[in-house]
Write an enzyme that holds these catalytic residues in place. Structure first.
Site, PDB file in Angstrom:
ATOM      1  N   TYR A 191      76.369  49.270  20.698  1.00  0.00           N
ATOM      2  CA  TYR A 191      77.006  47.963  20.543  1.00  0.00           C
ATOM      3  C   TYR A 191      77.623  47.770  19.160  1.00  0.00           C
ATOM      4  O   TYR A 191      77.661  46.649  18.632  1.00  0.00           O
ATOM      5  CB  TYR A 191      76.013  46.816  20.858  1.00  0.00           C
ATOM      6  CG  TYR A 191      75.651  46.750  22.325  1.00  0.00           C
ATOM      7  CD1 TYR A 191      74.780  47.671  22.891  1.00  0.00           C
ATOM      8  CD2 TYR A 191      76.215  45.784  23.153  1.00  0.00           C
ATOM      9  CE1 TYR A 191      74.460  47.630  24.242  1.00  0.00           C
ATOM     10  CE2 TYR A 191      75.896  45.739  24.505  1.00  0.00           C
ATOM     11  CZ  TYR A 191      75.029  46.654  25.032  1.00  0.00           C
ATOM     12  OH  TYR A 191      74.724  46.618  26.365  1.00  0.00           O
ATOM     13  N   HIS A 310      78.164  52.963  35.123  1.00  0.00           N
ATOM     14  CA  HIS A 310      77.768  51.821  34.288  1.00  0.00           C
ATOM     15  C   HIS A 310      77.887  50.469  35.006  1.00  0.00           C
ATOM     16  O   HIS A 310      76.979  49.652  34.983  1.00  0.00           O
ATOM     17  CB  HIS A 310      78.586  51.818  32.999  1.00  0.00           C
ATOM     18  CG  HIS A 310      78.135  50.744  32.049  1.00  0.00           C
ATOM     19  ND1 HIS A 310      76.883  50.743  31.472  1.00  0.00           N
ATOM     20  CD2 HIS A 310      78.747  49.619  31.595  1.00  0.00           C
ATOM     21  CE1 HIS A 310      76.746  49.689  30.700  1.00  0.00           C
ATOM     22  NE2 HIS A 310      77.856  48.982  30.752  1.00  0.00           N
ATOM     23  N   HIS A 320      78.982  39.457  35.292  1.00  0.00           N
ATOM     24  CA  HIS A 320      79.751  40.651  35.700  1.00  0.00           C
ATOM     25  C   HIS A 320      79.846  40.806  37.214  1.00  0.00           C
ATOM     26  O   HIS A 320      80.052  41.907  37.717  1.00  0.00           O
ATOM     27  CB  HIS A 320      79.155  41.930  35.111  1.00  0.00           C
ATOM     28  CG  HIS A 320      79.163  41.991  33.612  1.00  0.00           C
ATOM     29  ND1 HIS A 320      80.266  41.682  32.863  1.00  0.00           N
ATOM     30  CD2 HIS A 320      78.192  42.331  32.738  1.00  0.00           C
ATOM     31  CE1 HIS A 320      79.974  41.827  31.574  1.00  0.00           C
ATOM     32  NE2 HIS A 320      78.727  42.213  31.477  1.00  0.00           N
ATOM     33  N   VAL A 348      74.864  44.753  33.640  1.00  0.00           N
ATOM     34  CA  VAL A 348      74.272  43.421  33.804  1.00  0.00           C
ATOM     35  C   VAL A 348      72.891  43.454  33.163  1.00  0.00           C
ATOM     36  O   VAL A 348      72.066  44.292  33.512  1.00  0.00           O
ATOM     37  CB  VAL A 348      74.173  43.050  35.290  1.00  0.00           C
ATOM     38  CG1 VAL A 348      73.507  41.693  35.448  1.00  0.00           C
ATOM     39  CG2 VAL A 348      75.554  43.049  35.911  1.00  0.00           C
TER      40      VAL A 348
END
Ligand SMILES: [Fe+2]
Length: 455
Positions: A191, A310, A320, A348
């Site tokens: 991230y 993913h 999502h 998610v």
């Protein structure tokens, strides 16, 4: 009397919905999570001048007779050689690697990134290896997976969307305590792109943080959206640049032409990694590769067919929702026809496991768009709950759809313990107040050897 009947009816209705699926009442804080600070102990650089750091390994070929070792050196290229052998005091073999750097956003220069593939390894064998030289040698070991075979056991850790918060640290600690042989990582590593300018120092801290596991066992990488790092505002227009520089995959060994979609065979498992963020429409390289790859799967040798991607195809969270739908429409039929056992997804930030369902009857004119129970279909597991800074996805759709077996908005990881050609034991471990808790478990039966069994 009427009231009694009404209560009985409500109880019966509740029992029916519980049989359809469980929405766990357990709740964690839903706030954004603090990222561990740059000076956190798990990010500490090893001592010594130009000491090798961020060591990680991944399978280096199709079947586990090669292992790719990656590491970085901060000051200068240093040694580009891995020494390895069967005993820690007799590293009599060597593998020469490559070294490269990359720049980011005009302000960041990566350390020297090394990759070396150790080849000619025996299966199910412990190897010791060392990187660096002089006073800054660092030593590790790993065990190669068993030779592919129908009853060869292996225990996978399943981790996704990990990040580098205090919860991420819990997740890795709990996985280490559970003792898997290899990790199927379902995308979204560090991230860095949540930080200003996609602060690439966060790629470095994350790799130091997970070294304690991934230097000792292979993690098999699936790319997520946080690996895209598309940032034209700072001049970075090549997608996946930090990820592909730092995390090699053995894609050529499975006849793939793309870093982000490939397969490995480990013990009794044939594992396919797909890229949600690379083209997958008809005639594209990924589409062509997957079509060919499914023909190469030999269930007699590797009965367990596992697919990692993913963005989930089945997910009952508003977060999502439907993002994976176009890929599901493109590929679900193939996986049902192939009797895939398990599809793992992340993205998610919650946990969910489905029953065996498919939704492949729709043809635009017939209106058949409801998922159906199907013994040939895979179980879908959503494991995007590693603990990243964005927080939990707690907005589950209500009522819980029939295909959802269990769902909970908490952090954790799962393990898939393949016992033999017919049975695998699966557990999801919630991070609960620092103690790992098994919150969901199931026995999975193999779709090739037990095709009509419903679990
Ligand atoms: Fe994601």
């Amino acid at each position: 009397m009427e009231r009694v009947l009404a209560v009985l009816f409500l109880l019966a209705a509740h029992a029916a919905s519980a049989a359809a699926g469980v929405t766990s009442p357990y709740r964690r804080s839903l706030q954004m999570l603090p990222v561990m600070p740059l000076d956190a102990d798990v990010f500490r650089q090893p001592p010594g001048h130009n000491a090798p750091e961020q060591v990680h390994i991944t399978q280096g070929d199709l079947t586990g007779r090669a292992m790719t070792v990656s590491w970085v050196t901060p000051e200068h290229p240093g040694s580009n050689v891995v020494r390895y052998g069967l005993a820690a005091d007799n590293l009599n073999l060597t593998a020469e690697g490559t070294v490269q750097r990359y720049t980011w956003g005009g302000t960041y220069q990566s350390p020297y990134i090394h990759h070396a593939t150790l080849t000619g390894l025996d299966h199910a064998t412990v190897y010791h290896y060392a990187v660096g030289y002089g006073y800054t040698v660092r030593s590790f070991s790993f065990k190669t997976p068993p030779k592919p075979g129908p009853d060869a056991p292996i225990k996978f850790g399943l981790i996704g969307d990990l990040g580098q918060t205090f919860h991420s640290n819990d997740t890795v600690a709990h996985y280490e305590a559970n003792g898997g042989d290899a990790v199927l990582f379902i995308g979204d590593l560090c991230y860095a792109d949540n930080h200003p300018g996609h602060d690439n120092r966060r790629w470095d801290t994350w790799a130091r943080f997970v070294e304690r596991s991934v230097a000792y066992q292979p993690w098999i990488w699936t790319a997520g959206n946080h690996e895209i790092d598309y940032a034209p505002e700072i001049g970075e227009t090549v997608p996946f640049k930090p990820f592909t520089h730092r995390y090699p995959t053995p894609f050529r060994a499975s006849n793939s032409t793309g870093h982000l979609w490939y397969s490995v065979k480990m013990a009794s498992a044939h594992v396919i990694m797909l890229s949600s963020y690379s083209a997958y429409g008809k005639y594209t390289p990924q589409w062509t590769w997957l079509q060919d790859e499914l023909r190469r799967v030999d269930r007699k040798t590797t009965p367990w067919l596992i697919v990692c991607v993913h963005s989930p195809w089945y997910n009952t969270n508003d977060y999502h929702y439907m993002e994976g739908e176009t890929m599901r429409v493109q590929f679900e039929r193939w996986l049902v026809d192939a009797k895939a056992d398990l599809v793992l997804a992340g993205h998610v930030h919650s946990y969910e496991r489905t029953h065996r369902v498919s939704n492949v009857a729709y043809d635009i004119a017939n209106g058949k768009a409801t998922p159906q129970f199907n013994a040939s279909a895979p179980v879908y597991v959503n494991i995007g709950d590693g603990g990243n800074t964005e927080g939990l996805a707690n907005s589950f759709r209500s009522p819980q759809p029939d295909y959802s077996a269990f769902r909970e908005a908490s952090y954790g990881h799962a393990t898939l313990d393949i016992k033999n050609r017919t049975h695998a034991y699966y557990e999801w471990h919630r991070n609960q107040d620092g103690v790992k808790v098994v919150a969901d478990k199931a026995w999975f039966t193999n779709r090739y050897y037990m095709p009509t069994h419903t679990n």
